[in-house]
Each structure stands twice: as C-alpha cells, then as structure tokens.
Design a protein around this motif. Structure first.
Motif, PDB file in Angstrom:
ATOM      1  N   ASN A  34     -11.922  29.499 -10.300  1.00 39.05           N
ATOM      2  CA  ASN A  34     -12.259  30.825 -10.813  1.00 39.05           C
ATOM      3  C   ASN A  34     -13.761  30.924 -11.045  1.00 39.05           C
ATOM      4  O   ASN A  34     -14.474  29.925 -11.087  1.00 39.05           O
ATOM      5  N   ALA A  85     -19.721  38.963 -21.563  1.00 44.95           N
ATOM      6  CA  ALA A  85     -19.081  40.195 -21.080  1.00 44.95           C
ATOM      7  C   ALA A  85     -18.901  40.232 -19.563  1.00 44.95           C
ATOM      8  O   ALA A  85     -18.325  41.175 -19.041  1.00 44.95           O
ATOM      9  N   PHE A  87     -17.117  38.463 -17.358  1.00 39.08           N
ATOM     10  CA  PHE A  87     -15.906  38.031 -16.671  1.00 39.08           C
ATOM     11  C   PHE A  87     -14.672  38.668 -17.305  1.00 39.08           C
ATOM     12  O   PHE A  87     -14.617  38.859 -18.513  1.00 39.08           O
ATOM     13  N   ASN A  88     -13.669  38.960 -16.492  1.00 37.57           N
ATOM     14  CA  ASN A  88     -12.418  39.498 -17.026  1.00 37.57           C
ATOM     15  C   ASN A  88     -11.470  38.362 -17.399  1.00 37.57           C
ATOM     16  O   ASN A  88     -11.776  37.188 -17.172  1.00 37.57           O
ATOM     17  N   GLU A  89     -10.326  38.713 -17.934  1.00 40.23           N
ATOM     18  CA  GLU A  89      -9.373  37.695 -18.398  1.00 40.23           C
ATOM     19  C   GLU A  89      -8.763  36.878 -17.268  1.00 40.23           C
ATOM     20  O   GLU A  89      -8.184  35.819 -17.485  1.00 40.23           O
ATOM     21  N   HIS A  90      -8.910  37.360 -16.030  1.00 40.04           N
ATOM     22  CA  HIS A  90      -8.376  36.636 -14.869  1.00 40.04           C
ATOM     23  C   HIS A  90      -9.429  35.740 -14.213  1.00 40.04           C
ATOM     24  O   HIS A  90      -9.158  35.120 -13.185  1.00 40.04           O
ATOM     25  N   GLY A  92     -12.403  36.806 -13.008  1.00 40.79           N
ATOM     26  CA  GLY A  92     -13.225  37.520 -12.034  1.00 40.79           C
ATOM     27  C   GLY A  92     -14.491  38.032 -12.679  1.00 40.79           C
ATOM     28  O   GLY A  92     -14.524  38.324 -13.877  1.00 40.79           O
ATOM     29  N   GLN A  93     -15.544  38.145 -11.895  1.00 41.76           N
ATOM     30  CA  GLN A  93     -16.803  38.664 -12.415  1.00 41.76           C
ATOM     31  C   GLN A  93     -16.722  40.187 -12.442  1.00 41.76           C
ATOM     32  O   GLN A  93     -16.353  40.811 -11.441  1.00 41.76           O
ATOM     33  N   ILE A  94     -17.091  40.790 -13.569  1.00 41.95           N
ATOM     34  CA  ILE A  94     -17.046  42.243 -13.671  1.00 41.95           C
ATOM     35  C   ILE A  94     -18.434  42.869 -13.733  1.00 41.95           C
ATOM     36  O   ILE A  94     -18.578  44.052 -13.457  1.00 41.95           O
ATOM     37  N   THR A  95     -19.449  42.088 -14.074  1.00 42.03           N
ATOM     38  CA  THR A  95     -20.835  42.564 -14.032  1.00 42.03           C
ATOM     39  C   THR A  95     -21.732  41.414 -13.588  1.00 42.03           C
ATOM     40  O   THR A  95     -21.446  40.251 -13.865  1.00 42.03           O
ATOM     41  N   GLN A 136     -17.945  39.429  -4.942  1.00 44.96           N
ATOM     42  CA  GLN A 136     -18.164  40.429  -5.989  1.00 44.96           C
ATOM     43  C   GLN A 136     -19.264  41.364  -5.490  1.00 44.96           C
ATOM     44  O   GLN A 136     -20.091  41.002  -4.685  1.00 44.96           O
ATOM     45  N   SER A 139     -23.777  45.931  -9.235  1.00 46.16           N
ATOM     46  CA  SER A 139     -23.659  47.290  -9.735  1.00 46.16           C
ATOM     47  C   SER A 139     -24.543  48.230  -8.953  1.00 46.16           C
ATOM     48  O   SER A 139     -24.357  49.430  -8.967  1.00 46.16           O
TER      49      SER A 139
END
Length: 141
Positions: A34, A85, A87-90, A92-95, A136, A139
């Motif tokens: 991950n 902030a 990474f999500n709970e799974h 994955g990179q979110i930002t 990923q 933004s």
C-alpha cells in the motif's frame, strides 16, 4: 501515520523497516504494497543514501519561524499535515505530499521511481515539490 512511525527511534530502531524495504525492493513486490508502506520504505531508502530526511510541523514548515534549509546540505523534508491527511483508510493517496528537497533531484527521482513515486515541482519555490504515488493523479492534473 508515517511520521509517527519514524519518531522516537534510535539509530538501530529503523533497522526492521530498512530490511523490509530491501527485501521488498529486491523481490519486486514493493510496488504491490500500500502507498503508506511505500512512503515509509522510500524514506528509509533516502536515509541509506546519506540524504537527510525529516518531517516538519506547521511552525517548522512556514512562517516567521520556519526552518531555513541550506542547498549545501542534501535533504528531503515532508510536511507533517500532508502525511496525516494524505492517505485514505484503504492506503491510497488522496492528496500529493508537499516536500522540500535540497538533494540532487536526479538522485531523488531515481529513488522515487524505484519505490513507485514521482516528483512534481511546485511553482512557489525552487525547493518545494509534490510527491505522488504511481497511479495517483496530482491535484493539478
């Protein structure tokens, strides 16, 4: 997340992570891990090359009391808020992760690509960049 794992370890405290990185990198399954694991492994690899690594608080990152970086000292410094902030709970990179780099960019790019990451420059500063895990999107795209 990644920052908390790094803090409070002595010289040999990160040995397990370094060995895990070497195992995953040499066996070819680092990219199957991950994104937070890849980030931690990447930071271990960075330190093995002699590049300084750190995580800055908001006070250290910007403002009047921001840490001054020297282009003569090779380093890679992440913003703690982005790690918390990013990474999500799974996993994955979110930002993208904000990073200040004073090390040789081609050497950093080589390490990043081996660990499944890429660097994008930020327009605000010659030292400021964004780290994005493979697969990923930034933004800005």
């Amino acid at each position: 997340m990644v920052a908390e794992r790094r803090e409070g370890k002595g010289a040999a405290g990160g040995l397990r992570g370094k060995l895990e990185y070497l195992w995953h990198a040499s066996s070819g399954d680092l990219l199957a891990q991950n994104v937070p694991f890849q980030a931690a492994a990447l930071m271990h690899a960075i330190t093995l090359t002699g590049i300084n690594y750190g995580v800055f608080s908001e006070i250290e990152w910007e403002g009047r009391h921001a840490t001054k970086l020297s282009p003569k000292v090779p380093g890679l410094f992440l913003r703690r808020a982005d790690l918390n902030a990013g990474f999500n709970e799974h996993g994955g990179q979110i930002t993208p992760l904000s990073v200040r780099i004073t090390a040789d960019l081609s050497a950093v790019d080589t390490l990043l690509s081996r660990a499944g990451w890429k660097r994008e420059p930020d327009d605000d500063s010659s030292y400021l960049h964004r780290l994005i895990a493979s697969g990923q999107r930034s933004s800005g795209s």
